[in-house]
Design a protein around this motif. Structure first.
Motif, PDB file in Angstrom:
ATOM      1  N   PRO A  56       0.613  -1.200   0.063  1.00 38.95           N
ATOM      2  CA  PRO A  56       0.104  -0.040   0.245  1.00 38.95           C
ATOM      3  C   PRO A  56       0.802   1.289   0.138  1.00 38.95           C
ATOM      4  CG  PRO A  56      -0.335  -1.019   2.291  1.00 38.95           C
ATOM      5  CD  PRO A  56       0.861  -1.837   1.227  1.00 38.95           C
ATOM      6  N   PHE A  57       2.045   1.200   0.371  1.00 36.65           N
ATOM      7  CA  PHE A  57       2.715   2.474   0.626  1.00 36.65           C
ATOM      8  C   PHE A  57       3.856   2.584  -0.524  1.00 36.65           C
ATOM      9  CE2 PHE A  57       0.737   1.536   4.575  1.00 36.65           C
ATOM     10  CZ  PHE A  57       0.158   2.548   4.882  1.00 36.65           C
ATOM     11  N   GLY A  58       4.618   3.668  -0.549  1.00 38.76           N
ATOM     12  CA  GLY A  58       5.301   4.407  -1.446  1.00 38.76           C
ATOM     13  C   GLY A  58       6.827   3.580  -1.312  1.00 38.76           C
ATOM     14  N   ASP A  59       7.441   3.745  -2.139  1.00 36.88           N
ATOM     15  CA  ASP A  59       8.924   3.001  -2.096  1.00 36.88           C
ATOM     16  C   ASP A  59       9.937   3.690  -1.297  1.00 36.88           C
ATOM     17  OD1 ASP A  59       8.073   1.745  -4.486  1.00 36.88           O
ATOM     18  OD2 ASP A  59       9.133   2.810  -6.006  1.00 36.88           O
TER      19      ASP A  59
ATOM     20  N   PRO B 249       7.753  -3.671  11.385  1.00 41.04           N
ATOM     21  CA  PRO B 249       7.341  -2.465  12.111  1.00 41.04           C
ATOM     22  C   PRO B 249       7.246  -1.429  11.325  1.00 41.04           C
ATOM     23  CG  PRO B 249       9.509  -2.997  13.031  1.00 41.04           C
ATOM     24  CD  PRO B 249       9.224  -4.044  12.066  1.00 41.04           C
ATOM     25  N   TRP B 250       6.674  -0.429  11.753  1.00 36.98           N
ATOM     26  CA  TRP B 250       6.526   1.007  11.292  1.00 36.98           C
ATOM     27  C   TRP B 250       7.339   1.733  12.393  1.00 36.98           C
ATOM     28  CZ3 TRP B 250       5.678   3.117   6.802  1.00 36.98           C
ATOM     29  CH2 TRP B 250       4.724   2.446   5.809  1.00 36.98           C
ATOM     30  N   THR B 251       7.574   3.028  11.898  1.00 32.17           N
ATOM     31  CA  THR B 251       8.123   4.051  12.959  1.00 32.17           C
ATOM     32  C   THR B 251       6.947   4.409  13.560  1.00 32.17           C
ATOM     33  OG1 THR B 251       8.076   5.757  11.415  1.00 32.17           O
ATOM     34  CG2 THR B 251      10.378   4.931  11.578  1.00 32.17           C
ATOM     35  N   PRO B 252       6.954   4.750  14.958  1.00 32.92           N
ATOM     36  CA  PRO B 252       5.973   5.135  15.691  1.00 32.92           C
ATOM     37  C   PRO B 252       4.932   6.009  15.274  1.00 32.92           C
ATOM     38  CG  PRO B 252       8.165   5.337  17.026  1.00 32.92           C
ATOM     39  CD  PRO B 252       8.377   5.387  15.636  1.00 32.92           C
ATOM     40  N   TYR B 253       3.773   5.759  15.535  1.00 33.69           N
ATOM     41  CA  TYR B 253       2.537   6.534  14.871  1.00 33.69           C
ATOM     42  C   TYR B 253       2.308   7.580  15.917  1.00 33.69           C
ATOM     43  CZ  TYR B 253       0.316   3.689  10.978  1.00 33.69           C
ATOM     44  OH  TYR B 253       0.163   3.174   9.838  1.00 33.69           O
ATOM     45  N   SER B 254       2.194   8.821  15.384  1.00 36.93           N
ATOM     46  CA  SER B 254       1.826   9.802  16.277  1.00 36.93           C
ATOM     47  C   SER B 254       0.589  10.616  15.677  1.00 36.93           C
ATOM     48  CB  SER B 254       3.005  10.867  16.357  1.00 36.93           C
ATOM     49  OG  SER B 254       4.038  10.352  17.178  1.00 36.93           O
TER      50      SER B 254
ATOM     51  N   VAL C  41       5.663   7.862   7.187  1.00 32.85           N
ATOM     52  CA  VAL C  41       4.457   8.012   5.976  1.00 32.85           C
ATOM     53  C   VAL C  41       4.405   9.737   6.083  1.00 32.85           C
ATOM     54  CG1 VAL C  41       2.009   7.881   5.754  1.00 32.85           C
ATOM     55  CG2 VAL C  41       3.418   5.860   6.404  1.00 32.85           C
ATOM     56  N   GLY C  42       4.718  10.220   7.105  1.00 32.39           N
ATOM     57  CA  GLY C  42       4.543  11.717   7.240  1.00 32.39           C
ATOM     58  C   GLY C  42       5.577  12.257   6.736  1.00 32.39           C
TER      59      GLY C  42
ATOM     60  N   GLU D 210      14.830   8.718  14.057  1.00 32.98           N
ATOM     61  CA  GLU D 210      15.449   9.848  14.233  1.00 32.98           C
ATOM     62  C   GLU D 210      15.645  10.729  13.026  1.00 32.98           C
ATOM     63  OE1 GLU D 210      15.500  11.551  17.039  1.00 32.98           O
ATOM     64  OE2 GLU D 210      14.774   9.630  18.004  1.00 32.98           O
ATOM     65  N   THR D 211      16.007   9.940  11.778  1.00 30.39           N
ATOM     66  CA  THR D 211      16.160  10.434  10.752  1.00 30.39           C
ATOM     67  C   THR D 211      14.819  11.013  10.045  1.00 30.39           C
ATOM     68  OG1 THR D 211      15.967   8.332   9.292  1.00 30.39           O
ATOM     69  CG2 THR D 211      18.257   9.246  10.142  1.00 30.39           C
ATOM     70  N   ASP D 212      13.822  10.189  10.166  1.00 29.44           N
ATOM     71  CA  ASP D 212      12.409  10.604   9.756  1.00 29.44           C
ATOM     72  C   ASP D 212      11.984  11.951  10.453  1.00 29.44           C
ATOM     73  OD1 ASP D 212      12.272   8.863   7.593  1.00 29.44           O
ATOM     74  OD2 ASP D 212      11.069   7.438   8.940  1.00 29.44           O
ATOM     75  N   LEU D 213      12.182  11.959  11.766  1.00 32.12           N
ATOM     76  CA  LEU D 213      11.848  12.977  12.535  1.00 32.12           C
ATOM     77  C   LEU D 213      12.688  14.306  12.088  1.00 32.12           C
ATOM     78  CD1 LEU D 213       9.945  13.891  14.935  1.00 32.12           C
ATOM     79  CD2 LEU D 213      11.704  13.154  16.626  1.00 32.12           C
ATOM     80  N   ALA D 214      14.026  14.102  11.692  1.00 37.58           N
ATOM     81  CA  ALA D 214      14.558  15.403  11.421  1.00 37.58           C
ATOM     82  C   ALA D 214      14.243  15.790  10.200  1.00 37.58           C
ATOM     83  CB  ALA D 214      16.179  14.944  11.110  1.00 37.58           C
ATOM     84  N   SER D 215      13.625  14.934   9.289  1.00 36.91           N
ATOM     85  CA  SER D 215      13.150  15.444   7.897  1.00 36.91           C
ATOM     86  C   SER D 215      11.918  16.009   8.120  1.00 36.91           C
ATOM     87  CB  SER D 215      12.876  14.230   7.112  1.00 36.91           C
ATOM     88  OG  SER D 215      14.318  13.361   6.655  1.00 36.91           O
ATOM     89  N   LEU D 216      10.950  15.750   8.930  1.00 37.04           N
ATOM     90  CA  LEU D 216       9.985  16.162   9.193  1.00 37.04           C
ATOM     91  C   LEU D 216      10.251  17.529   9.754  1.00 37.04           C
ATOM     92  CD1 LEU D 216       7.981  13.591  11.007  1.00 37.04           C
ATOM     93  CD2 LEU D 216       6.967  14.540   8.986  1.00 37.04           C
ATOM     94  N   LYS D 217      10.922  17.904  10.558  1.00 38.58           N
ATOM     95  CA  LYS D 217      11.450  19.137  11.203  1.00 38.58           C
ATOM     96  C   LYS D 217      11.737  20.217  10.090  1.00 38.58           C
ATOM     97  CE  LYS D 217      11.882  17.791  16.082  1.00 38.58           C
ATOM     98  NZ  LYS D 217      12.743  17.454  17.057  1.00 38.58           N
ATOM     99  N   ASN D 218      12.785  19.542   9.409  1.00 38.41           N
ATOM    100  CA  ASN D 218      13.248  20.215   8.054  1.00 38.41           C
ATOM    101  C   ASN D 218      12.242  20.804   7.082  1.00 38.41           C
ATOM    102  OD1 ASN D 218      16.102  19.993   9.285  1.00 38.41           O
ATOM    103  ND2 ASN D 218      16.295  18.311   8.241  1.00 38.41           N
TER     104      ASN D 218
END
Length: 333
Positions: free
Chosen positions: A32-35, A142-147, A209-210, A272-280
């Motif tokens: 269901p999700f992207g590459d 598993p996914w990275t945590p859902y928020s 996903v975010g 942590e890398t996904d979280l950094a990308s979200l903040k950036n």
């Protein structure tokens, strides 16, 4: 005579080759999700491993991002044999049997150590129920945590009141209702447009996903609740798996073990890398207050008890085994 023998030999080689191609199994694997998401990347690696381990006798074509089937249609498609293999959120099966609800009870297991413990104690019963549905378990990632991502800031439980939040299964619907929000069913492919049209105010989604969907462009607030670490599961149609020869089964199982091991390791590294990308990207970030965590813990207790009461033997045994595993892991007697 030599010319005849050479011609005869070449013909035989062609026949054997043609027979080999004809006997090869080619499976489309909807995801269901992207590459860029870890479960999809693991799926590609799994497909390559299966092809190598079976010497090309099984070829899996991964169709990501819902291009083969919508997310909600994948479980049924594998059950009925429309496709041989597929990937989807384990919690999508929560109406089939209550065991599948464990994957999305808020705060039951919202860190990777606890998530692995919960999976270890629930895996055997989960496989048993999958078999009843005509599904053969291969692996989970598993996914990275859902928020909580939203169009306005969420600081306490009252801020959820009246929000339209995406619901995609029974367990999430129950949570949204307990928060005082409105559950809205929107297909995965239509989520962005639903926010843009004002049909959605929030969604629970993984950090990955975010980041992948550039969620800050339509839901710019993130309260990093880390409410679940749900799993994508890859299954085969059980009848199709049972018809395979033992050598092929062993090859697929070997590739599955590697996929699951890599899934747990690699996804944890992406948090942590996904979280950094979200903040950036521009996400407006906040951590949950102690008050909000206490309010959500009360919901956790209610939903956990409701889950156990649906099947006191199966779910109760899993819960008790999970708590015991937690105590042992922390050295508590």
């Amino acid at each position: 005579m030599v010319k005849y023998l050479v011609s005869k030999s070449l013909s035989l080689v062609c026949v054997v080759a043609a027979s080999s191609v004809a006997s090869a199994q080619n499976w489309v694997m909807p995801t269901p999700f992207g590459d860029r998401n870890q479960p999809t990347q693991i799926a590609y690696e799994f497909a390559e491993d299966v092809q190598a381990l079976t010497n090309g006798e099984v070829n899996i074509l991964v169709k990501s991002n819902g291009h083969a089937l919508p997310h909600l249609a994948i479980p049924g498609a594998v059950m009925t044999g429309k496709v041989v293999i597929g990937e989807f959120l384990l919690g999508l099966l929560d109406k089939q049997n209550s065991i599948f609800q464990h994957d999305m009870i808020p705060f039951l297991a919202n860190n990777y150590d606890d998530s692995q413990l919960l999976w270890q104690v629930s895996k055997a019963d989960t496989q048993k129920q999958l078999h009843k549905l005509g599904l053969h378990y291969l692996y989970v990632v598993p996914w990275t945590p859902y928020s909580a991502f939203s169009t306005r800031k969420i600081e306490n439980i009252d801020d959820f009141s009246g929000l339209s939040i995406r619901a995609f299964n029974q367990t999430v619907t129950s949570l949204i209702q307990k928060l005082g929000a409105n559950p809205v069913k929107v297909p995965l492919k239509d989520v962005t447009s639903a926010f843009e049209q004002g049909k959605l105010d929030g969604r629970f989604a993984s950090l990955s996903v975010g980041e992948d969907s550039q969620i800050w462009t339509y839901a710019p607030y993130l309260n990093d609740l880390r409410i679940w670490i749900p799993k994508e599961i890859v299954v085969m149609n059980k009848s199709a798996f049972d018809k395979l020869d033992e050598k092929t089964k062993a090859a697929i199982e070997k590739a599955s073990l590697k996929a699951e091991r890599n899934g747990w390791l690699q996804t944890k590294e992406r948090v942590e890398t996904d979280l950094a990308s979200l903040k950036n990207g521009g996400i407006i970030y906040s951590k949950p207050s102690n008050k909000l965590l206490r309010e959500l813990e009360a919901i956790n207790q209610r939903m956990t008890q409701e889950w156990i009461e649906q099947d006191p033997k199966q779910n109760g045994d899993i819960y008790r085994a999970y708590r015991e595993a937690q105590r042992q892991s922390k050295g508590i007697k």
